[in-house]
Scaffold this active site. Structure first.
Site, mmCIF file in Angstrom:
data_model
loop_
_atom_site.group_PDB
_atom_site.id
_atom_site.type_symbol
_atom_site.label_atom_id
_atom_site.label_comp_id
_atom_site.label_asym_id
_atom_site.label_seq_id
_atom_site.Cartn_x
_atom_site.Cartn_y
_atom_site.Cartn_z
ATOM 1 N N VAL A 1 2.606 -40.127 -76.406
ATOM 2 C CA VAL A 1 3.702 -41.122 -76.784
ATOM 3 C C VAL A 1 5.047 -40.732 -76.335
ATOM 4 O O VAL A 1 5.865 -41.821 -75.765
ATOM 5 C CB VAL A 1 3.100 -41.928 -77.875
ATOM 6 C CG1 VAL A 1 3.837 -43.538 -77.805
ATOM 7 C CG2 VAL A 1 2.087 -42.614 -77.820
ATOM 8 N N CYS A 2 5.607 -39.862 -77.487
ATOM 9 C CA CYS A 2 6.945 -39.594 -77.066
ATOM 10 C C CYS A 2 7.492 -39.378 -75.909
ATOM 11 O O CYS A 2 8.423 -39.677 -75.261
ATOM 12 C CB CYS A 2 7.436 -38.390 -78.087
ATOM 13 S SG CYS A 2 7.374 -39.273 -79.717
ATOM 14 N N SER A 3 7.006 -39.184 -75.198
ATOM 15 C CA SER A 3 7.351 -38.156 -73.514
ATOM 16 C C SER A 3 7.768 -39.706 -73.226
ATOM 17 O O SER A 3 8.122 -39.705 -72.544
ATOM 18 C CB SER A 3 6.402 -37.671 -72.850
ATOM 19 O OG SER A 3 6.237 -36.930 -71.893
#
Length: 164
Positions: free
Chosen positions: A59-61
């Protein structure tokens, strides 16, 4: 202290989120070249500050790549990752329109913005959040994402950034 979720389980953050329309707390964060930067350096234009626990998660990516598309408006990404990891991620993923900053040298940023996770498996990392600041660093928008594994409201942040 705020309550958020990580995979459905409650975790807490330290500090209190600064209120809308107040001046954002200054910070001292480290870039990929190990140079320190403060919020004062970015005055004079609207900006997005987005925080993630770690760029090495799915999700951060996705979030980083999405904000890379807004890059001409100068978003800044802050994580607890080491600057070397941030640089490696940006180079390998073609992310060149965001400035990545790290809490390498201190965690005061996370505490003063009320987003440093204080318990659970991600303690010591940053909660997922999005901030829009005006030219004088007043907070126009803040989203503390209630479930760490979910993405923020990109559309709303961009609307505020563009003055809508």
């Amino acid at each position: 202290m705020a309550e958020i979720k990580f995979k459905g389980k409650t975790v807490h953050t330290s500090g209190v989120l600064p209120a809308l329309h107040t001046k954002a707390p200054d910070f001292l964060l480290t870039d990929k070249n190990l140079s320190d930067h403060s919020l004062k350096e970015y005055q004079g234009k609207r900006k997005i500050i987005a925080t993630v626990p770690s760029l090495d998660t799915g999700v951060c990516s996705i979030m980083t790549k999405h904000f890379n598309e807004f890059g001409k408006k100068n978003p800044h990404f802050i994580s607890a990752d080491l600057p070397f990891a941030q640089n490696r991620f940006c180079e390998s993923e073609g992310v060149h329109h965001v400035t990545t900053l790290s809490m390498l040298r201190n965690k005061d940023f996370g505490k003063s913005y009320g987003i440093l996770i204080s318990d659970g498996p991600l303690a010591g990392l940053l909660a997922r959040s999005v901030w829009v600041l005006d030219e004088k660093d007043h907070i126009l928008y803040v989203e503390l994402v209630p479930e760490i594994t979910q993405e923020p409201n990109y559309h709303k942040a961009l609307q505020v950034l563009q003055g809508h």
